[in-house]
Scaffold this motif. Structure first.
Motif, mmCIF file in Angstrom:
data_model
loop_
_atom_site.group_PDB
_atom_site.id
_atom_site.type_symbol
_atom_site.label_atom_id
_atom_site.label_comp_id
_atom_site.label_asym_id
_atom_site.label_seq_id
_atom_site.Cartn_x
_atom_site.Cartn_y
_atom_site.Cartn_z
ATOM 1 N N ARG A 1 0.831 -1.213 0.000
ATOM 2 C CA ARG A 1 0.000 0.000 0.000
ATOM 3 C C ARG A 1 0.861 1.258 0.000
ATOM 4 N NH1 ARG A 1 -2.883 -3.084 3.946
ATOM 5 N NH2 ARG A 1 -4.885 -3.858 3.146
ATOM 6 N N ARG A 2 1.906 1.262 0.816
ATOM 7 C CA ARG A 2 2.777 2.435 0.871
ATOM 8 C C ARG A 2 3.458 2.671 -0.475
ATOM 9 N NH1 ARG A 2 3.999 0.282 6.033
ATOM 10 N NH2 ARG A 2 5.914 -0.697 5.241
ATOM 11 N N ALA A 3 3.885 1.587 -1.099
ATOM 12 C CA ALA A 3 4.521 1.715 -2.406
ATOM 13 C C ALA A 3 3.535 2.235 -3.444
ATOM 14 C CB ALA A 3 5.100 0.374 -2.845
ATOM 15 N N ALA A 4 2.323 1.710 -3.418
ATOM 16 C CA ALA A 4 1.304 2.167 -4.369
ATOM 17 C C ALA A 4 0.992 3.647 -4.163
ATOM 18 C CB ALA A 4 0.043 1.325 -4.223
ATOM 19 N N ASP A 5 0.871 4.057 -2.910
ATOM 20 C CA ASP A 5 0.562 5.459 -2.626
ATOM 21 C C ASP A 5 1.671 6.389 -3.095
ATOM 22 O OD1 ASP A 5 -1.848 4.759 -1.487
ATOM 23 O OD2 ASP A 5 -1.118 4.827 0.575
ATOM 24 N N ALA A 6 2.912 5.913 -3.026
ATOM 25 C CA ALA A 6 4.036 6.741 -3.441
ATOM 26 C C ALA A 6 4.209 6.776 -4.959
ATOM 27 C CB ALA A 6 5.332 6.229 -2.801
ATOM 28 N N LEU A 7 3.976 5.652 -5.618
ATOM 29 C CA LEU A 7 4.309 5.539 -7.038
ATOM 30 C C LEU A 7 3.129 5.757 -7.981
ATOM 31 C CD1 LEU A 7 6.651 2.425 -6.799
ATOM 32 C CD2 LEU A 7 7.285 4.849 -6.739
ATOM 33 N N ARG A 8 1.940 5.428 -7.525
ATOM 34 C CA ARG A 8 0.769 5.558 -8.405
ATOM 35 C C ARG A 8 0.611 6.968 -8.971
ATOM 36 N NH1 ARG A 8 -3.575 7.575 -6.901
ATOM 37 N NH2 ARG A 8 -3.192 7.109 -4.693
ATOM 38 N N PRO A 9 0.720 8.020 -8.146
ATOM 39 C CA PRO A 9 0.547 9.362 -8.714
ATOM 40 C C PRO A 9 1.590 9.711 -9.766
ATOM 41 C CG PRO A 9 0.365 9.417 -6.314
ATOM 42 C CD PRO A 9 0.895 8.069 -6.677
ATOM 43 N N VAL A 10 2.797 9.173 -9.623
ATOM 44 C CA VAL A 10 3.853 9.446 -10.604
ATOM 45 C C VAL A 10 3.414 8.977 -11.985
ATOM 46 C CG1 VAL A 10 6.243 8.959 -11.264
ATOM 47 C CG2 VAL A 10 5.653 9.286 -8.846
ATOM 48 N N ALA A 11 2.837 7.788 -12.040
ATOM 49 C CA ALA A 11 2.368 7.246 -13.318
ATOM 50 C C ALA A 11 1.099 7.947 -13.782
ATOM 51 C CB ALA A 11 2.129 5.746 -13.185
ATOM 52 N N GLN A 12 0.108 8.016 -12.921
ATOM 53 C CA GLN A 12 -1.181 8.555 -13.332
ATOM 54 C C GLN A 12 -1.110 10.021 -13.737
ATOM 55 O OE1 GLN A 12 -3.723 7.490 -10.019
ATOM 56 N NE2 GLN A 12 -4.206 5.499 -10.908
ATOM 57 N N ASP A 13 -0.259 10.788 -13.087
ATOM 58 C CA ASP A 13 -0.116 12.196 -13.461
ATOM 59 C C ASP A 13 0.452 12.354 -14.860
ATOM 60 O OD1 ASP A 13 -1.096 12.913 -11.007
ATOM 61 O OD2 ASP A 13 0.838 13.564 -10.172
ATOM 62 N N ARG A 14 1.068 11.302 -15.370
ATOM 63 C CA ARG A 14 1.640 11.331 -16.720
ATOM 64 C C ARG A 14 0.786 10.566 -17.719
ATOM 65 N NH1 ARG A 14 5.407 12.051 -13.011
ATOM 66 N NH2 ARG A 14 7.323 13.211 -13.501
ATOM 67 N N GLY A 15 -0.410 10.172 -17.322
ATOM 68 C CA GLY A 15 -1.297 9.444 -18.216
ATOM 69 C C GLY A 15 -0.889 8.013 -18.448
ATOM 70 N N VAL A 16 -0.097 7.451 -17.514
ATOM 71 C CA VAL A 16 0.371 6.070 -17.620
ATOM 72 C C VAL A 16 -0.428 5.204 -16.657
ATOM 73 C CG1 VAL A 16 2.357 4.533 -17.305
ATOM 74 C CG2 VAL A 16 2.694 6.843 -18.240
ATOM 75 N N ALA A 17 -0.965 4.094 -17.140
ATOM 76 C CA ALA A 17 -1.751 3.195 -16.289
ATOM 77 C C ALA A 17 -0.866 2.591 -15.208
ATOM 78 C CB ALA A 17 -2.371 2.093 -17.137
ATOM 79 N N PHE A 18 -1.406 2.515 -13.988
ATOM 80 C CA PHE A 18 -0.665 1.948 -12.861
ATOM 81 C C PHE A 18 -1.410 0.709 -12.394
ATOM 82 C CE2 PHE A 18 0.824 1.628 -8.446
ATOM 83 C CZ PHE A 18 2.197 1.771 -8.631
#
Length: 217
Positions: free
Chosen positions: A54-71
């Motif tokens: 969960r911590r990893a998802a919370d940290a990394l998901r926005p990095v991808a989604q903010d760039r239009g990349v599916a996470f």
């Protein structure tokens, strides 16, 4: 992740290293995604508990989604929903695909590992998978593999169904051309990006350049 149209090309699908420090890796992921076209990032952590995932998802998901990349979340459709991921990828022993499809709902992506079997791929499609993954096509140090499909499976699949296919397993800029020409919609890559001697940015650029060369032939 949707199937590329006739004018589109094969795209990169990055899988995270199996162990990482989420806060430190966040900048590494951002640099990789900013280096070139990437369709998706799959969070694949091994040997950690749910809280760490969960911590990893919370940290990394926005990095991808903010760039239009599916996470996407590996193995766990339940955690994919809980952490706001765009979908989940299930291996052959990671749960029931129909149950995962129901849990994810119609708007999240569901992927399925199918090794070297078109039969398994058809079953996955019937269970609601949005894409199927074949491999390992080349030797890989990421995990032990017993299945080694011929690239022809990508050609047959792409010619007989509209569901996208992902090629995985030891893929590099030097060997990916045969998979692109065979009909892979996505190339799932780990080491060729994260372990590139010049950094992940160079890995992404090299793979995208190789994809473009292969598509032009």
């Amino acid at each position: 992740m949707s199937a590329p149209g006739p004018a589109d090309r094969c795209r990169l699908y990055l899988i995270t290293p199996p162990a990482l420090d989420p806060l430190a890796f966040r900048d590494t992921l951002a640099r990789a995604l900013d280096a070139g076209d990437v369709a998706a990032v799959q969070l694949r952590l091994k040997g950690v508990d749910d809280d760490a995932i969960r911590r990893a998802a919370d940290a990394l998901r926005p990095v991808a989604q903010d760039r239009g990349v599916a996470f996407l979340m590996n193995d766990r459709a339940d955690l994919a929903v809980q952490t706001g991921c765009d979908g989940a990828h299930l291996g052959r022993t990671d749960g029931d695909l129909r149950a995962a499809r129901k849990l994810l709902g119609p708007d999240r992506t569901l992927g399925a590992t199918c090794h070297d079997s078109r039969h398994l791929a058809m079953e996955a499609a019937e269970a609601g998978a949005d894409y199927v993954a074949f491999g390992a096509f080349f030797p890989t140090g990421t995990k032990a593999t017993t299945h080694r499909p011929d690239p022809e499976i990508l050609t047959i699949w792409s010619e007989t169904t509209e569901i996208p296919c992902v090629a995985i397993g030891g893929i590099t800029a030097e060997n990916c051309g045969v998979l692109v020409r065979a009909g892979a919609d996505f190339l799932a890559v780990i080491g060729a990006v994260w372990n590139h001697p010049e950094g992940p940015e160079a890995g992404v650029r090299a793979l995208n350049a190789a994809i473009a060369r292969a598509a032009a032939l």
